[in-house]
Design an enzyme around this catalytic site. Structure first.
Site, PDB file in Angstrom:
ATOM      1  N   GLY A  12       0.862  -1.183   0.000  1.00 54.01           N
ATOM      2  CA  GLY A  12       0.000   0.000   0.000  1.00 54.01           C
ATOM      3  C   GLY A  12       0.893   1.226   0.000  1.00 54.01           C
ATOM      4  O   GLY A  12       1.671   1.429   0.932  1.00 54.01           O
ATOM      5  N   GLY A  14      -0.172   4.444  -0.262  1.00 52.42           N
ATOM      6  CA  GLY A  14      -1.006   5.634  -0.079  1.00 52.42           C
ATOM      7  C   GLY A  14      -0.438   6.565   0.983  1.00 52.42           C
ATOM      8  O   GLY A  14       0.787   6.731   1.089  1.00 52.42           O
ATOM      9  N   GLN A  15      -1.349   7.160   1.767  1.00 58.41           N
ATOM     10  CA  GLN A  15      -0.923   8.165   2.745  1.00 58.41           C
ATOM     11  C   GLN A  15       0.004   7.576   3.812  1.00 58.41           C
ATOM     12  O   GLN A  15       1.070   8.133   4.084  1.00 58.41           O
ATOM     13  CB  GLN A  15      -2.161   8.775   3.433  1.00 58.41           C
ATOM     14  N   GLY A  17       1.473   4.545   3.684  1.00 57.42           N
ATOM     15  CA  GLY A  17       2.585   3.856   3.017  1.00 57.42           C
ATOM     16  C   GLY A  17       3.727   4.807   2.666  1.00 57.42           C
ATOM     17  O   GLY A  17       4.897   4.504   2.907  1.00 57.42           O
ATOM     18  N   ARG A  87     -11.725   5.236   6.085  1.00 59.38           N
ATOM     19  CA  ARG A  87     -13.137   5.643   6.193  1.00 59.38           C
ATOM     20  C   ARG A  87     -13.311   7.135   5.933  1.00 59.38           C
ATOM     21  O   ARG A  87     -12.337   7.905   5.978  1.00 59.38           O
ATOM     22  CB  ARG A  87     -13.713   5.264   7.552  1.00 59.38           C
ATOM     23  N   ARG A  93     -15.227   2.131  11.419  1.00 62.89           N
ATOM     24  CA  ARG A  93     -14.166   1.297  10.826  1.00 62.89           C
ATOM     25  C   ARG A  93     -14.763  -0.020  10.323  1.00 62.89           C
ATOM     26  O   ARG A  93     -14.322  -0.574   9.328  1.00 62.89           O
ATOM     27  CB  ARG A  93     -13.076   1.018  11.864  1.00 62.89           C
ATOM     28  N   ASN A 100     -12.231  -4.054   2.533  1.00 61.48           N
ATOM     29  CA  ASN A 100     -10.839  -4.286   2.916  1.00 61.48           C
ATOM     30  C   ASN A 100     -10.509  -5.774   3.059  1.00 61.48           C
ATOM     31  O   ASN A 100      -9.353  -6.177   2.884  1.00 61.48           O
ATOM     32  CB  ASN A 100     -10.495  -3.503   4.192  1.00 61.48           C
ATOM     33  N   HIS A 180      -9.418  -1.881  18.490  1.00 60.83           N
ATOM     34  CA  HIS A 180      -9.257  -0.540  17.912  1.00 60.83           C
ATOM     35  C   HIS A 180     -10.629  -0.013  17.494  1.00 60.83           C
ATOM     36  O   HIS A 180     -10.947   0.104  16.310  1.00 60.83           O
ATOM     37  CB  HIS A 180      -8.305  -0.631  16.715  1.00 60.83           C
TER      38      HIS A 180
HETATM   39  N1  NAD Z   1      -4.576   0.683  12.568  1.00 61.45           N
HETATM   40  C1  NAD Z   1      -4.635   1.990  12.643  1.00 61.45           C
HETATM   41  O1  NAD Z   1      -4.441   2.543  13.713  1.00 61.45           O
HETATM   42  C2  NAD Z   1      -4.908   2.799  11.407  1.00 61.45           C
HETATM   43  C3  NAD Z   1      -4.617   4.172  11.394  1.00 61.45           C
HETATM   44  C4  NAD Z   1      -4.891   4.899  10.229  1.00 61.45           C
HETATM   45  C5  NAD Z   1      -5.407   4.243   9.106  1.00 61.45           C
HETATM   46  N2  NAD Z   1      -5.658   2.909   9.169  1.00 61.45           N
HETATM   47  C6  NAD Z   1      -6.151   2.173   8.007  1.00 61.45           C
HETATM   48  O2  NAD Z   1      -5.079   1.975   7.101  1.00 61.45           O
HETATM   49  C7  NAD Z   1      -5.557   1.808   5.774  1.00 61.45           C
HETATM   50  C8  NAD Z   1      -4.768   2.677   4.800  1.00 61.45           C
HETATM   51  O3  NAD Z   1      -4.923   4.038   5.087  1.00 61.45           O
HETATM   52  P1  NAD Z   1      -4.270   5.161   4.118  1.00 61.45           P
HETATM   53  O4  NAD Z   1      -4.634   6.469   4.678  1.00 61.45           O
HETATM   54  O5  NAD Z   1      -2.841   4.839   3.835  1.00 61.45           O
HETATM   55  O6  NAD Z   1      -5.152   4.892   2.787  1.00 61.45           O
HETATM   56  P2  NAD Z   1      -4.811   5.307   1.279  1.00 61.45           P
HETATM   57  O7  NAD Z   1      -6.095   5.206   0.516  1.00 61.45           O
HETATM   58  O8  NAD Z   1      -4.063   6.579   1.221  1.00 61.45           O
HETATM   59  O9  NAD Z   1      -3.831   4.143   0.790  1.00 61.45           O
HETATM   60  C9  NAD Z   1      -4.249   2.822   0.625  1.00 61.45           C
HETATM   61  C10 NAD Z   1      -3.493   2.237  -0.565  1.00 61.45           C
HETATM   62  O10 NAD Z   1      -3.781   0.831  -0.650  1.00 61.45           O
HETATM   63  C11 NAD Z   1      -3.689   0.512  -2.020  1.00 61.45           C
HETATM   64  N3  NAD Z   1      -4.257  -0.813  -2.314  1.00 61.45           N
HETATM   65  C12 NAD Z   1      -5.540  -1.138  -2.560  1.00 61.45           C
HETATM   66  N4  NAD Z   1      -5.633  -2.460  -2.839  1.00 61.45           N
HETATM   67  C13 NAD Z   1      -4.391  -2.961  -2.758  1.00 61.45           C
HETATM   68  C14 NAD Z   1      -3.831  -4.268  -2.930  1.00 61.45           C
HETATM   69  N5  NAD Z   1      -4.589  -5.318  -3.244  1.00 61.45           N
HETATM   70  N6  NAD Z   1      -2.503  -4.415  -2.773  1.00 61.45           N
HETATM   71  C15 NAD Z   1      -1.724  -3.360  -2.458  1.00 61.45           C
HETATM   72  N7  NAD Z   1      -2.193  -2.116  -2.285  1.00 61.45           N
HETATM   73  C16 NAD Z   1      -3.506  -1.913  -2.421  1.00 61.45           C
HETATM   74  C17 NAD Z   1      -4.393   1.654  -2.701  1.00 61.45           C
HETATM   75  O11 NAD Z   1      -4.120   1.704  -4.086  1.00 61.45           O
HETATM   76  C18 NAD Z   1      -3.874   2.853  -1.913  1.00 61.45           C
HETATM   77  O12 NAD Z   1      -2.736   3.429  -2.536  1.00 61.45           O
HETATM   78  C19 NAD Z   1      -7.069   2.111   5.855  1.00 61.45           C
HETATM   79  O13 NAD Z   1      -7.785   0.882   5.922  1.00 61.45           O
HETATM   80  C20 NAD Z   1      -7.210   2.857   7.178  1.00 61.45           C
HETATM   81  O14 NAD Z   1      -8.486   2.701   7.761  1.00 61.45           O
HETATM   82  C21 NAD Z   1      -5.441   2.195  10.287  1.00 61.45           C
HETATM   83  O1  LMR Z   2     -10.040   6.166  12.500  1.00 58.53           O
HETATM   84  C1  LMR Z   2      -9.729   5.648  11.429  1.00 58.53           C
HETATM   85  O2  LMR Z   2     -10.556   5.298  10.583  1.00 58.53           O
HETATM   86  C2  LMR Z   2      -8.270   5.448  11.106  1.00 58.53           C
HETATM   87  C3  LMR Z   2      -7.490   4.864  12.236  1.00 58.53           C
HETATM   88  O3  LMR Z   2      -8.047   3.668  12.709  1.00 58.53           O
HETATM   89  C4  LMR Z   2      -7.256   5.838  13.347  1.00 58.53           C
HETATM   90  O4  LMR Z   2      -7.517   5.510  14.506  1.00 58.53           O
HETATM   91  O5  LMR Z   2      -6.769   6.944  13.058  1.00 58.53           O
END
Ligand code: NAD
Ligand code: LMR
Length: 313
Positions: A12, A14-15, A17, A87, A93, A100, A180
């Protein structure tokens, strides 16, 4: 010459990554492969090039490769999964589960094939259910699969405590347990500031507001950003876990780990204090809880069980 640098696979681009790649290079943890699906090829190749050019300015010797081919990820020492949709305001979530899970099926199968020896940290939401699915599909040893949430939730809690007291965040010791979600459990009774119990420093009503803000910490960011969720603090939190594994720091960090009887819970990934070192999750620590704290933790566990119950593999 033999390649001795560690390899970090980021799934991934994205943001989160992109920020993970930057932090991994700045901390010189190893060479990075930033992987995403073909439609995002320009994104990962661009971020890799941009970070490599920053490396020239600052003199970092780790390199980032942007890739859409799992063969480039093969053999990674650590894999961090952020592949998944974030989200938007008004969503929970759990609303992300179906979309996902589809992504996780693909990612976990590729990890099984290409990175069977990696320490794998999942970040994608809904966190506890996604790490459960990852473990089942990838078939990795339980000590090598973990979910990142507790470090982030705890750092939010610490941040709000330091702000309320106007004190250095360095002196805040605190812990958030559980899933979470909105019923995570910030442990007030176990938190201290410079060794002084938190309950002595902040009145109950103010503390309750801090607990509530911590529980809704993710949504607060989602409502501000509007098109996605938090990424700076989640990236730092994940890197702390990866670093503890790669450098065998044996840090005690809250993480979603597979419980097998601890806290009276069995067969689910859930946020508890873990020790992370070269052996992955080397220990799970059981905090002594009073009845009220146990009841809160059980409530959070029931929420996780409910979501995991909807996981169709
Ligand atoms: N655990 C936590 O505390 C926490 C905190 C923040 C965000 N998150 C979660 O993390 C995830 C990513 O957030 P983000 O802001 O980076 O999102 P984002 O949309 O910026 O990036 C996600 C990336 O995943 C890629 N992707 C989609 N399918 C894929 C696949 N099969 N293989 C590889 N890459 C693939 C997309 O193309 C995209 O670039 C979200 O599900 C978000 O809810 C979790
Ligand atoms: O809240 C979200 O959807 C992203 C992440 O789980 C967070 O806690 O920032």
């Amino acid at each position: 010459m033999a390649h001795t640098k560690k390899k970090i696979g980021l799934i991934g681009g994205g943001q989160i990554g992109g920020n993970l790649a930057l932090l991994a290079v700045q901390k010189q943890l190893g060479d990075v492969v930033l992987y995403d699906i073909p439609v995002a090829e320009g994104l990962v190749k661009g971020k890799a090039l941009d970070i490599n050019q920053l490396s020239a300015v600052d003199g970092y010797d780790c390199r980032v490769t942007g890739s859409t081919d799992w063969k480039d990820v093969a053999g990674s020492d650590v894999v961090i999964i952020t592949a998944g949709v974030p989200r938007k305001p008004g969503m929970s979530r759990e609303d992300l589960l179906d979309v996902n899970l589809k992504i996780m099926r693909d990612v976990a199968a590729n990890i099984k094939q290409h990175c069977p020896n990696a320490f794998v940290i999942n970040v994608a939401n809904p966190l506890d259910a996604m790490v459960f699915a990852l473990h089942k599909i990838a078939g990795l040893p339980k000590n090598m699969v973990v979910g990142m949430a507790g470090v982030l939730d705890t750092s939010r809690f610490k941040c709000f405590i330091a702000e309320a007291l106007g004190c250095s965040i360095r002196d805040v010791e605190a812990l958030v347990l559980g899933g979470h979600g909105d019923d995570m459990v910030p442990l007030v009774r176990h938190s201290t500031v410079g060794g002084v119990p938190l309950t002595q420093l902040i009145p109950a009503d103010k503390l309750n507001a801090i607990i509530e803000r911590t529980r809704k910490g993710g949504a607060e960011l989602v409502n501000l950003y509007k098109t996605g969720s938090a990424y700076f603090a989640p990236a730092s939190s994940s890197i702390a876990m990866a670093e503890s594994y790669l450098l065998d720091r044996k840090r005690v960090l809250p993480a979603a780990a597979l419980l097998e009887g601890q806290y009276g819970m069995n067969g689910y990934f859930f946020g508890v204090p873990t020790q992370i070192g070269a052996g992955g999750v080397e220990k799970i620590i059981e905090v002594q809880l009073n009845d009220a704290e146990k009841a809160e933790l059980n409530k959070s566990f029931e929420s996780v069980k409910k979501t995991v119950g909807e996981v169709k593999l």
